[in-house]
Each structure stands twice: as structure tokens, then as C-alpha cells.
Design an enzyme around this catalytic site. Structure first.
Site, PDB file in Angstrom:
ATOM      1  N   TYR A   1      -3.421  33.503  -1.286  1.00  0.00           N
ATOM      2  CA  TYR A   1      -4.195  33.098  -2.463  1.00  0.00           C
ATOM      3  C   TYR A   1      -4.135  34.177  -3.543  1.00  0.00           C
ATOM      4  CZ  TYR A   1      -6.405  29.619   0.616  1.00  0.00           C
ATOM      5  OH  TYR A   1      -6.653  28.577   1.476  1.00  0.00           O
TER       6      TYR A   1
ATOM      7  N   HIS B   1     -16.738  26.628  -3.483  1.00  0.00           N
ATOM      8  CA  HIS B   1     -15.589  27.332  -2.907  1.00  0.00           C
ATOM      9  C   HIS B   1     -15.915  28.032  -1.580  1.00  0.00           C
ATOM     10  CE1 HIS B   1     -13.334  27.309  -6.921  1.00  0.00           C
ATOM     11  NE2 HIS B   1     -12.504  26.799  -6.042  1.00  0.00           N
TER      12      HIS B   1
ATOM     13  N   ARG C   1      -2.659  25.758 -12.837  1.00  0.00           N
ATOM     14  CA  ARG C   1      -2.251  26.472 -11.635  1.00  0.00           C
ATOM     15  C   ARG C   1      -1.794  25.440 -10.611  1.00  0.00           C
ATOM     16  NH1 ARG C   1      -6.286  26.674  -7.377  1.00  0.00           N
ATOM     17  NH2 ARG C   1      -5.272  28.488  -6.476  1.00  0.00           N
TER      18      ARG C   1
ATOM     19  N   ASN D   1      -1.729  24.379  -6.544  1.00  0.00           N
ATOM     20  CA  ASN D   1      -2.282  24.600  -5.217  1.00  0.00           C
ATOM     21  C   ASN D   1      -1.512  23.661  -4.269  1.00  0.00           C
ATOM     22  OD1 ASN D   1      -4.165  25.660  -3.296  1.00  0.00           O
ATOM     23  ND2 ASN D   1      -5.186  23.667  -3.324  1.00  0.00           N
TER      24      ASN D   1
ATOM     25  N   GLU E   1      -0.849  20.197  -5.741  1.00  0.00           N
ATOM     26  CA  GLU E   1      -1.795  19.834  -6.795  1.00  0.00           C
ATOM     27  C   GLU E   1      -1.462  20.608  -8.063  1.00  0.00           C
ATOM     28  OE1 GLU E   1      -5.675  19.141  -3.878  1.00  0.00           O
ATOM     29  OE2 GLU E   1      -5.576  20.931  -5.130  1.00  0.00           O
TER      30      GLU E   1
ATOM     31  N   TYR F   1      -7.301  26.285   7.781  1.00  0.00           N
ATOM     32  CA  TYR F   1      -8.073  25.701   6.680  1.00  0.00           C
ATOM     33  C   TYR F   1      -7.335  24.520   6.053  1.00  0.00           C
ATOM     34  CZ  TYR F   1     -10.169  25.086   2.095  1.00  0.00           C
ATOM     35  OH  TYR F   1     -10.723  24.524   0.972  1.00  0.00           O
ATOM     36  N   LYS F   2      -6.025  24.668   5.888  1.00  0.00           N
ATOM     37  CA  LYS F   2      -5.252  23.603   5.257  1.00  0.00           C
ATOM     38  C   LYS F   2      -4.967  22.451   6.227  1.00  0.00           C
ATOM     39  CE  LYS F   2      -3.029  26.647   1.814  1.00  0.00           C
ATOM     40  NZ  LYS F   2      -3.263  25.962   0.537  1.00  0.00           N
TER      41      LYS F   2
END
Ligand code: HEM
Length: 343
Positions: free
Chosen positions: A37, A193, A223, A225, A265, A316-317
Site C-alpha cells: 500500500y 478504513h 488512484r 486499487n 478499481e 484481506y483481499k
């Protein structure tokens, strides 16, 4: 119309597909062989012709089918679209930005005629024609944010600025990577978040919020993601986890190339003129591993990124359960050649 629209589904038989053109313009998100990140925000000034960055709101071959999918999701669960009462003006701001941008950028698909506050909107792909009075909600079939986002690809959050923070006080969210508008509505930047691992400690959120609060009108940013999704499903919401969660267990070495999708994204940031709110469109692009690997440098790089990623991010993903199958599949596209920085 210059664009041909696919007739496809994002659920059930999952008939979604990318043409060669869509694959070539796919926003591959990695500019190096590893990933962590960061505050990867850059200006959104319009990009190379034909790319997803060319126009302010990209319209592509999936447009009509994506709007159909959104309508199904909203029918089943109206809470995917919410706007707290003080956000109506931001909804009008968003409607204006989208209608003006689309009619200028795609004049063969969309038209907007304005005579003072009397507006006339034409959306040819969806067969919509609407005369209404700008800022008068009684002249639209629903609120302004809902009206325009039922006709625009991507999810949308509208953020109110107060007390030195951003508050998610409105949104249209039907194609999200496992988060819920109904849960997050009314939360601030740090609260929504909170589930993200690592980033807070890296200082990403402090710096990102500072940047966003300093944004002024007319300065658009973006950005990228990314995450991984089994089957080309737009609605990977917590509300419907019981439908798509079990599908993760259907991935095998034989089908992983078609089933496993890279989900990217394209997120953009807009300071809105009347409300001073920030609009946050989140446009989702899906491509299966087979499609990605038609571009040798993408297959090679994706292999390295997913092989070496921090386990907390894979968890997490949501792809830790299939990481080995994915990495084994991608290994055949990695010849070990050094790759240069850049996409
Ligand atoms: C994830 C919203 C801006 C970095 C998320 C999530 C939401 C969200 C709802 C999912 C959290 C969960 O798991 O429940 C927003 C909104 C923004 C915004 C509405 C607009 C102001 C940013 C910015 C950055 C950022 C500017 C950093 C530069 C991240 C990261 C994740 C995340 C790293 C984890 C994503 C992943 O690994 O897939 N964001 N965000 N966000 N956000 Fe944001």
C-alpha cells in the site's frame, strides 16, 4: 453508436467477457514486481486516446449490462443507495459533472441541452430521455445521485467535509470489493478504513486524508486499487457473501485461468462546486487470468506480485485460500526475465 455493447451477465451463468480491445486497455495496476500500500494518487487530466484514462468517466463495452446488473441489485436491496438529507446538493453537483462530461466526451451516446435551469438529458444506449429542472428533485423520478448513478458505471461515495475529516454520507454501491455502504454510511475516513491491514501504520491514511482535504475545485485526481475475485461478479458485497463466498472453493488448477479474475478499481476524486463535498467514483474492471496472460509482461509480473505478497494483504483481499493454485498457474508465464519499472 460507435461503441458496441456486450450482452452479458455478472451472476448466474457469468457470461461476461472482454473483447481484445478491452483486454488491451485493461488498467493493469502494477508498475513493479512487488506491491505494498502507498499513497498512489496522481492527477487525472485525461489520458492516452483509447485508454480508460482518456475521459473523465470511462464508458466501455460493458456499460449497458453493468447498468442492468445494478438495477437487479437495487431491486433486491434498496439500501445499496443511500443519501443522508444534507447530501442532496452534492447529488446535484455529481449529476452535473457526469452529464456535462459524458455529453462532451461521448456526443454520439449522450446529449445535454441546458436553458437556464431547464435541462434536457438524452442517454441513447439506455434509451432514456428526461426533461427536468436542475436543483428541483420533484422533476426527476428519484434523487439526483440515484438518477445519474443508475446510468454510470462504477460505485460512488459522496463525502461531506467537516471537523477536519471526510464523512461517507451518501453513496451508490453495488459493485464493491467486500464492503458495505449500509455499514459504513455516516462513518469518517479513519473509521471506514479501519479493517485495512498495515496501511495505518505506514501512515498512508493520515497522508491521504491531508491530501484530499487540500483538494480544490477543478483538480481531479485518481488512484488504482486492486483485488482478486472468483467469477466475474460485480456484487461482491458482505450482504451477499453467502452467494459468492462459497464460489472461492470451486477454483481448481484446470479452471483457474477462466474463473479467477483480477479486479482493478479506477478511483477518482472530485471536489464538488456547490456543496464542497468530494465525489469518489470507484470504477471496477474485471479480467480473468487467461486474458491478463495474453500480455506477456502482465502475466510475468502478476506471478511475481502474487507469489511474494505480504500474507496479511492476501488474507484481506480474500484470495489466500486460492493463492497456491493461482501462483502455480501464473508460473508458466514467468520466464524469469528481468522486468523494467513502469506498466
Ligand atoms: C479500502 C473507501 C480513499 C486507501 C477502502 C474501503 C473503503 C474505502 C470502503 C474498504 C474497507 C473495508 O475493508 O471495509 C474510501 C473512500 C475514499 C478512499 C470513500 C475517498 C475519500 C482512499 C485513499 C487511499 C485509500 C485516498 C490511499 C491513498 C485504501 C486502501 C484500502 C482501502 C489501501 C485497502 C484496499 C485493498 O487492499 O483492496 N477504502 N477510500 N483510500 N482504501 Fe480507501
Amino acid at each position: 453508436m460507435t461503441l458496441q455493447f456486450n450482452d452479458e451477465t455478472f451472476r448466474g451463468d457469468y457470461s461476461y467477457y472482454n473483447t481484445d480491445r478491452a483486454i488491451r486497455r485493461f488498467p493493469f495496476p502494477f508498475d513493479r514486481d512487488d506491491y505494498m500500500y502507498s499513497v498512489n494518487i496522481e492527477p487525472h487530466p485525461g489520458g492516452p486516446e483509447g485508454s480508460v484514462f482518456e475521459h473523465r468517466f470511462d464508458v466501455d463495452e460493458h456499460y449497458v449490462s453493468e447498468m442492468r446488473d445494478r438495477a437487479i441489485t437495487l431491486d433486491e436491496d434498496p439500501l445499496r443507495c443511500q443519501s443522508l438529507p444534507h447530501m442532496e446538493l452534492a447529488g446535484w453537483d455529481l449529476l452535473e459533472i457526469i452529464m456535462v462530461s459524458k455529453s462532451e466526451d461521448y456526443p454520439d451516446l449522450f446529449a445535454l441541452h441546458r436553458d437556464g435551469n431547464r435541462w434536457h438529458w438524452i442517454n441513447r444506449p439506455l434509451g432514456i430521455e428526461q426533461r427536468f429542472t436542475f436543483l428541483d428533485p420533484t422533476t426527476l423520478p428519484c434523487g439526483p445521485m440515484e438518477y445519474i448513478t443508475r446510468q454510470t458505471q462504477g460505485d460512488f461515495a459522496l463525502l461531506d467535509e467537516r471537523e477536519g475529516n471526510l464523512w461517507m454520507d451518501a453513496g451508490m454501491v453495488t459493485s464493491q470489493a467486500d464492503w458495505s455502504l449500509d455499514f459504513d454510511v455516516g462513518m469518517n475516513f479513519f473509521e471506514w478504513h479501519a479493517p485495512v491491514p498495515k496501511a495505518k501504520r505506514l501512515g498512508v491514511f493520515d497522508r491521504a486524508l491531508k491530501f484530499l482535504l487540500a483538494m480544490r475545485q477543478g483538480q481531479e485526481y485518481r488512484r488504482l486499487n486492486w483485488t482478486m475475485t472468483v467469477n466475474p461478479r460485480l456484487d461482491t458485497s458482505p450482504e451477499n457473501y453467502h452467494k459468492w463466498g462459497p464460489e472461492k472453493r470451486t477454483v481448481t488448477p484446470e479452471n483457474v485461468g477462466r474463473k479467477q479474475h483480477l479486479r482493478v478499481e479506477l478511483q477518482t476524486f472530485w471536489r464538488l462546486p456547490r456543496s464542497n463535498a468530494i465525489a469518489f467514483p470507484i470504477r471496477c474492471y474485471l479480467a480473468c487470468l487467461e486474458d491478463i496472460c495474453t500480455q506477456p509482461k502482465w502475466g510475468r509480473r502478476l506471478h511475481r506480485v502474487l507469489r511474494d505478497i505480504d500474507p496479511a494483504l492476501a488474507e484481506y483481499k480474500g484470495f489466500a485460500v486460492n493463492q497456491k493454485v493461482i501462483v502455480d498457474y501464473l508460473a508458466q508465464f514467468d520466464d524469469g526475465a528481468p522486468t523494467s519499472a513502469g506498466i
